[in-house]
Design an enzyme around this catalytic site. Sequence first.
Site, PDB file in Angstrom:
ATOM      1  N   THR A   1       0.868  -1.177   0.000  1.00  0.00           N
ATOM      2  CA  THR A   1       0.000   0.000   0.000  1.00  0.00           C
ATOM      3  C   THR A   1       0.901   1.222   0.000  1.00  0.00           C
ATOM      4  O   THR A   1       2.072   1.127   0.385  1.00  0.00           O
ATOM      5  CB  THR A   1      -0.894   0.051   1.255  1.00  0.00           C
ATOM      6  OG1 THR A   1      -0.027   0.159   2.388  1.00  0.00           O
ATOM      7  CG2 THR A   1      -1.749  -1.174   1.380  1.00  0.00           C
TER       8      THR A   1
ATOM      9  N   GLU B   1      -5.885  -3.873  -0.587  1.00  0.00           N
ATOM     10  CA  GLU B   1      -6.186  -5.033   0.260  1.00  0.00           C
ATOM     11  C   GLU B   1      -7.315  -5.892  -0.307  1.00  0.00           C
ATOM     12  O   GLU B   1      -7.625  -6.953   0.221  1.00  0.00           O
ATOM     13  CB  GLU B   1      -6.587  -4.560   1.674  1.00  0.00           C
ATOM     14  CG  GLU B   1      -5.437  -4.002   2.510  1.00  0.00           C
ATOM     15  CD  GLU B   1      -5.218  -2.513   2.292  1.00  0.00           C
ATOM     16  OE1 GLU B   1      -5.648  -1.981   1.240  1.00  0.00           O
ATOM     17  OE2 GLU B   1      -4.619  -1.874   3.179  1.00  0.00           O
TER      18      GLU B   1
ATOM     19  N   LYS C   1     -15.081  17.736   9.851  1.00  0.00           N
ATOM     20  CA  LYS C   1     -16.032  17.820  10.963  1.00  0.00           C
ATOM     21  C   LYS C   1     -16.200  19.285  11.332  1.00  0.00           C
ATOM     22  O   LYS C   1     -15.316  19.898  11.894  1.00  0.00           O
ATOM     23  CB  LYS C   1     -15.536  16.988  12.141  1.00  0.00           C
ATOM     24  CG  LYS C   1     -15.457  15.518  11.764  1.00  0.00           C
ATOM     25  CD  LYS C   1     -14.881  14.649  12.853  1.00  0.00           C
ATOM     26  CE  LYS C   1     -14.638  13.261  12.298  1.00  0.00           C
ATOM     27  NZ  LYS C   1     -13.264  13.023  11.862  1.00  0.00           N
TER      28      LYS C   1
ATOM     29  N   TRP D   1     -20.828  16.475   9.757  1.00  0.00           N
ATOM     30  CA  TRP D   1     -19.789  15.962   8.871  1.00  0.00           C
ATOM     31  C   TRP D   1     -20.023  16.498   7.469  1.00  0.00           C
ATOM     32  O   TRP D   1     -21.136  16.437   6.955  1.00  0.00           O
ATOM     33  CB  TRP D   1     -19.831  14.427   8.807  1.00  0.00           C
ATOM     34  CG  TRP D   1     -19.311  13.769  10.041  1.00  0.00           C
ATOM     35  CD1 TRP D   1     -19.305  14.298  11.295  1.00  0.00           C
ATOM     36  CD2 TRP D   1     -18.718  12.472  10.135  1.00  0.00           C
ATOM     37  NE1 TRP D   1     -18.746  13.406  12.175  1.00  0.00           N
ATOM     38  CE2 TRP D   1     -18.383  12.270  11.490  1.00  0.00           C
ATOM     39  CE3 TRP D   1     -18.443  11.462   9.213  1.00  0.00           C
ATOM     40  CZ2 TRP D   1     -17.785  11.105  11.938  1.00  0.00           C
ATOM     41  CZ3 TRP D   1     -17.855  10.297   9.668  1.00  0.00           C
ATOM     42  CH2 TRP D   1     -17.522  10.130  11.025  1.00  0.00           C
TER      43      TRP D   1
HETATM   44  P1  ADP Z   1      -3.736   3.894  -1.411  1.00  0.00           P
HETATM   45  O1  ADP Z   1      -4.341   5.037  -2.197  1.00  0.00           O
HETATM   46  O2  ADP Z   1      -3.565   4.202   0.062  1.00  0.00           O
HETATM   47  O3  ADP Z   1      -2.618   3.165  -2.053  1.00  0.00           O
HETATM   48  P2  ADP Z   1      -5.526   2.116  -2.578  1.00  0.00           P
HETATM   49  O4  ADP Z   1      -4.877   2.398  -3.876  1.00  0.00           O
HETATM   50  O5  ADP Z   1      -5.710   0.747  -2.139  1.00  0.00           O
HETATM   51  O6  ADP Z   1      -4.815   2.792  -1.408  1.00  0.00           O
HETATM   52  O7  ADP Z   1      -6.850   2.939  -2.541  1.00  0.00           O
HETATM   53  C1  ADP Z   1      -7.955   2.532  -1.807  1.00  0.00           C
HETATM   54  C2  ADP Z   1      -8.806   3.693  -1.436  1.00  0.00           C
HETATM   55  O8  ADP Z   1      -9.089   4.512  -2.559  1.00  0.00           O
HETATM   56  C3  ADP Z   1     -10.160   3.283  -0.922  1.00  0.00           C
HETATM   57  O9  ADP Z   1     -10.110   2.891   0.422  1.00  0.00           O
HETATM   58  C4  ADP Z   1     -10.965   4.550  -1.140  1.00  0.00           C
HETATM   59  O10 ADP Z   1     -10.745   5.491  -0.108  1.00  0.00           O
HETATM   60  C5  ADP Z   1     -10.378   5.100  -2.394  1.00  0.00           C
HETATM   61  N1  ADP Z   1     -11.231   4.748  -3.532  1.00  0.00           N
HETATM   62  C6  ADP Z   1     -11.060   3.759  -4.421  1.00  0.00           C
HETATM   63  N2  ADP Z   1     -12.035   3.777  -5.346  1.00  0.00           N
HETATM   64  C7  ADP Z   1     -12.856   4.798  -5.041  1.00  0.00           C
HETATM   65  C8  ADP Z   1     -14.047   5.340  -5.604  1.00  0.00           C
HETATM   66  N3  ADP Z   1     -14.602   4.859  -6.707  1.00  0.00           N
HETATM   67  N4  ADP Z   1     -14.615   6.386  -4.980  1.00  0.00           N
HETATM   68  C9  ADP Z   1     -14.083   6.919  -3.871  1.00  0.00           C
HETATM   69  N5  ADP Z   1     -12.953   6.465  -3.295  1.00  0.00           N
HETATM   70  C10 ADP Z   1     -12.345   5.423  -3.867  1.00  0.00           C
END
Ligand code: ADP
Length: 546
Positions: free
Chosen positions: A186, A331, A439, A444
Amino acid sequence: MLGLMQSQQLLISTLITFADRHHGEAEIVSRRVEGDIHRSNYQQVAARSRQVGNALDRWNLGFGDRVATLAWNGYRHLELYFGVSGSGRVIHTLNPRLHPDQIVWIANHAEDQVLCFDLSFLPIVQAVHSRCTSVRHYIALCDESRLPVDSGIPGLISYEAWIGAESSHYEWPDFEENCASSLCYTSGTTGNPKGVLYSHRSTVLHAFAAALPDSLNVSARDAILPVVPMFHVNAWGLPYAAAMTGAKLVFPGPAMDGKSIYELIELEKVNFAAGVPTVWQMLLSHVQVSRLQFSSLKRTVIGGSACPPAMISAFNDVYGVEVLHAWGMTEMSPLGTVCTLKNKHLALSAQEKLQVRVKQGRALYGVDMKIVDGEGLELPWDGKAFGDLLVKGSWVASEYFKDEGSELLVDGWFRTGDVATIDAEGFMQITDRSKDVIKSGGEWISSIDVENIAMAHPAVAMAACIGVAHPKWGERPIIAVMKKQGADVSREALLAFYEDQSAKWQIPDDVVFVDTMPLGGTGKMQKSKLRELLKDYRLPGTDSGD
Ligand code: ADP
């Protein structure tokens, strides 16, 4: 009593074997670092991935050992996907957009034995190799004639010489489907990056789910352009789903700007493309400014961050391209939900359909989800109640790599870090990432809602909403805006634009114009960086801001 059916382990090698036998001539087209367009097919990819298997065996690389890549989307990367995992090793896709120190940390944590890299990343490898203590072999993804001389990288060899010395006859080993197949970290927005270790079984099941009609609807009639990188979450599993169905694959290599992507779509008659909203924004800007149309593109899956409704409308109404809004995370391999309509939605007006399509969508079979309150109690599916989104399923992580004993799951459920609603039809909508929610005075405010309104303004290219400390309300939203090239809008005009569309207390207190939007390693807007850039910012009329 057991069923009396054959039992074939769900191994990644079975995907490429199938594609080779049944769709051998389906094309794999790549724009290369070398600058040209390279043409291959499943037959050739399969043969060369078997050569990779032989080459790894020759080095006596152990079962489960990690082979890292620093590479764009392309045919050699695809061959490594199948050759490394198929032969029982684990492909570890490193994200070249991370800081070199992070790359070193991740490579050492993963104990990578081999590092294969595209020549664009030679400077990164030169900067990190002396600190990557476990790496024994370095391979440049090029032919012998392009191998850099005096690179300073010990024992550097070219990929073509490495596999060229091997036979394409190779018996894929048979083993337990729960064995590890690939590893992706990640981006580590909090603390050190965490390794998500996919298995053959989870990957193959995820590919089945990705290909379903109500999911990404992948078939042998498709020409797919994954702009989503193969270095992050396996390009959303598209390489596997494509091999499973015999779809043509078109890889953009390093050229991800709007013009290059548009040209590749037209040249290769791409009908389906996948990417994060920022990439599609660049593509849309290019086609709008140059007054172009798409001749082949029919649908695009957009996810990774919220897809603004204005983008869904632009694709659909102006260009006749259907947008599939999808949600997931590293994940989750990554697909959790895709927004496709149900039968009962078909009679709705275009505007009503858009209200559905902006949501992140319905769970795929294989994943379940729920929303809970602060006490962990499940909240109703009424489209109004919002809470922490939890998931479980066959391709959801159970723990992080080398992080045994950490309590990742709560009663078997994985906490996504997202806040969401779920409506009576099972359509989930992300309100925010829990750390991005604003917030304000006990209420929210969804940063996504605030951004979506700005994105509907014709002069806005990108918009990111963050909370800023406020002496009375605790926090108030402001919106950082990058304008479209050649377009203009004033602070006052943009704030006025909110008036009919938002409750007064949800309207941002200020607009900050930025020349460029900070983007993270996966092309998403990086709010942590934005907060850092604006750390001295003060809300109008207050002297607070920290
Ligand atoms: P990171 O950005 O920390 O590497 P990921 O690439 O796994 O993590 O991204 C996952 C996160 O991206 C999700 O938990 C969510 O917050 C956001 N995300 C993914 N797809 C969408 C979507 N269609 N709309 C809003 N948020 C999204």
